[in-house]
Design a protein around this motif. Sequence first.
Motif, mmCIF file in Angstrom:
data_model
loop_
_atom_site.group_PDB
_atom_site.id
_atom_site.type_symbol
_atom_site.label_atom_id
_atom_site.label_comp_id
_atom_site.label_asym_id
_atom_site.label_seq_id
_atom_site.Cartn_x
_atom_site.Cartn_y
_atom_site.Cartn_z
ATOM 1 N N LEU A 74 51.586 -9.414 65.173
ATOM 2 C CA LEU A 74 51.705 -9.724 66.611
ATOM 3 C C LEU A 74 52.665 -10.890 66.811
ATOM 4 O O LEU A 74 53.564 -10.843 67.665
ATOM 5 N N ALA A 75 52.477 -11.939 66.015
ATOM 6 C CA ALA A 75 53.319 -13.133 66.172
ATOM 7 C C ALA A 75 54.782 -12.776 65.912
ATOM 8 O O ALA A 75 55.673 -13.136 66.693
ATOM 9 N N ASN A 76 55.033 -12.033 64.831
ATOM 10 C CA ASN A 76 56.421 -11.756 64.438
ATOM 11 C C ASN A 76 57.112 -10.736 65.340
ATOM 12 O O ASN A 76 58.333 -10.628 65.321
ATOM 13 N N SER A 77 56.331 -9.976 66.106
ATOM 14 C CA SER A 77 56.953 -8.951 66.964
ATOM 15 C C SER A 77 57.795 -9.580 68.066
ATOM 16 O O SER A 77 58.697 -8.954 68.606
ATOM 17 N N VAL B 24 51.705 10.376 74.357
ATOM 18 C CA VAL B 24 51.699 9.058 75.014
ATOM 19 C C VAL B 24 51.386 7.933 74.015
ATOM 20 O O VAL B 24 50.933 6.855 74.408
ATOM 21 N N GLY B 25 51.658 8.196 72.739
ATOM 22 C CA GLY B 25 51.432 7.161 71.740
ATOM 23 C C GLY B 25 51.706 7.695 70.358
ATOM 24 O O GLY B 25 52.057 8.873 70.195
ATOM 25 N N PHE B 26 51.568 6.825 69.367
ATOM 26 C CA PHE B 26 51.736 7.257 67.973
ATOM 27 C C PHE B 26 50.732 6.516 67.122
ATOM 28 O O PHE B 26 50.247 5.449 67.503
ATOM 29 N N GLU B 27 50.450 7.111 65.965
ATOM 30 C CA GLU B 27 49.450 6.481 65.101
ATOM 31 C C GLU B 27 50.110 5.526 64.119
ATOM 32 O O GLU B 27 51.159 5.830 63.544
ATOM 33 N N LEU B 28 49.488 4.382 63.950
ATOM 34 C CA LEU B 28 49.889 3.433 62.921
ATOM 35 C C LEU B 28 49.000 3.735 61.720
ATOM 36 O O LEU B 28 47.824 3.404 61.706
ATOM 37 N N LEU C 52 57.204 -3.652 63.617
ATOM 38 C CA LEU C 52 58.122 -2.564 63.991
ATOM 39 C C LEU C 52 57.459 -1.598 64.977
ATOM 40 O O LEU C 52 58.091 -1.138 65.929
ATOM 41 N N ALA C 53 56.173 -1.324 64.759
ATOM 42 C CA ALA C 53 55.462 -0.411 65.667
ATOM 43 C C ALA C 53 55.419 -1.009 67.079
ATOM 44 O O ALA C 53 55.638 -0.302 68.074
ATOM 45 N N ILE C 54 55.158 -2.297 67.150
ATOM 46 C CA ILE C 54 55.078 -2.948 68.476
ATOM 47 C C ILE C 54 56.446 -2.894 69.158
ATOM 48 O O ILE C 54 56.561 -2.544 70.338
ATOM 49 N N ARG C 55 57.494 -3.193 68.400
ATOM 50 C CA ARG C 55 58.845 -3.167 69.008
ATOM 51 C C ARG C 55 59.174 -1.750 69.475
ATOM 52 O O ARG C 55 59.766 -1.551 70.532
ATOM 53 N N GLY D 92 61.465 0.130 72.430
ATOM 54 C CA GLY D 92 62.293 1.195 71.842
ATOM 55 C C GLY D 92 62.428 2.399 72.758
ATOM 56 O O GLY D 92 61.737 2.513 73.774
ATOM 57 N N LYS D 93 63.333 3.316 72.370
ATOM 58 C CA LYS D 93 63.592 4.523 73.169
ATOM 59 C C LYS D 93 62.352 5.432 73.170
ATOM 60 O O LYS D 93 61.943 5.957 74.201
#
Length: 470
Positions: A309-312, A406-410, A421-424, A429-430
């Motif tokens: 979270l912090a690094n995103s 409407v989403g993706f799984e981590l 990367l998931a957060i970005r 992201g597109k």
Amino acid sequence: MAAVQEARTGDVGSRVPQTRPARRVLVFPLPFQGHINPMMQLADVLHGRGLAVTVLHTHFNALDPALHPAFDFVSVADGIPADVAASKSGNIIDIILAMNEAMEASTAVDEVLASVMADEARPRPACLFLDGNLLAVQKAAVRLGLPTLVLRTGCAACLGGFLAFPMFYQKGYLPRQVSQLYMPVKELPPLRVRDIFFSVDNNHEKVRTIIARIIETVKGSSGVVINTFEALEAKELERIRRELDLPLVLAAGPLHKLSSTTTGSSLLDQDYSCIKWLDSQPARSVLYVSFGSLASLSSNEFLEVAWGLANSGHNFLWVVRPGMIRGMNGIHLPNGFDVAVEGRGKVIQWAPQQEVLAHQAVGAFWTHNGWNSTLESISEGIPMICRPHSLDQTMNARYVAEIWGVGFELEGELERRKIELAIRNLMSGKEGAEMRERAEDLKMKVVECLESSGSSHIAIDKLVNYILSL
Ligand code: UDP
């Protein structure tokens, strides 16, 4: 109080007479947050339609009557042994089995129901709404001649999956084998073996028993109300209706959108300071992170989430529930975390989640995909990072990613770089932008189903008419 009264008319519309003898419904939720909320929302909707409500509740996770002054409350001995109850946020499956076993071994539920039914000071109970996990209560109601209706707090696909459970065993999908986790369940697309309901302690027999009992409860009732809506799960609902020979199979959700906003049933104090904080954040800039009332993280996963979270670089509101981190007493954020996220990150213990998701500052939800959280996110047009933990969450995540888009799984190990990367991806992201658009479209479908000619509104009309006919 007279047994026959003038009923509240509320927004009942033309289908229900303006004045009529009041009837009463009894509701009995399973005492867990994700089950209590929709049951109390349904109770609130029915109360708004002029029905009196009596809430039956267990000692375990007992409800606070002061939060619902319009309802009567009756406490029922649950008989959960102390050692099982002590794992309060832990093993829901053990608690459900122990509670049913204790209730079946005693006459307490029969006695409470009989006394509630004999209470002439209140309107006559028409029926009992119960959670599908309360077979012991359903059997007691049948013995007393009281009709029951089941509220399914999961999605329709989940109930369809429960109906298919015997087939999963016959065809060898279950018990699940690690080597087959990604094998498609060709009878029920888009499911794969890993998406089938499971318990983290992998106790197949207990899960099998629980699910067989849910199906018995549903089939022994006059109907089932599912907290979903027609446009979201048309195919799944059609399949259920085909397979269940019941007079009523109603999709009447999202119930939190139909009920009044004043119905609080949170077991933990909701920290409203986060709303003020959200007010100061730009539109759609905040990632809301919550894993619900039961899911937990190891202490290492907790660290990875914190630094991800912090690094995103994105703003976030993170719910860290007491007891959520296994093996950690209290909540200890890593050194340097506060400084790294100053002004853009807020950590709280429990959120007013529906208000948070409806806030204009929230742009995405990292969720464990409990059904309530999933539906609450869909209702506000919020795309999701899915991190399912157990039970029906994997199935919900599969539908979010594969059917609704409407989403993706981590997936896999939680690692800070992957999280970042998931957060970005979702926030800026597109792919995230496309998911947000689809989420907005789904939100419009929610708005439509709630209109007076909408499917969920009509489902509630049918339900009320049915109750009044009993
Ligand atoms: N919830 C809440 N505050 C929080 C997190 C969750 O009020 O900080 C509510 C949420 O709105 C939802 C319920 O708790 O209605 C959780 O139910 P869900 O089915 O999502 O997950 P469960 O807790 O059953 O795993």
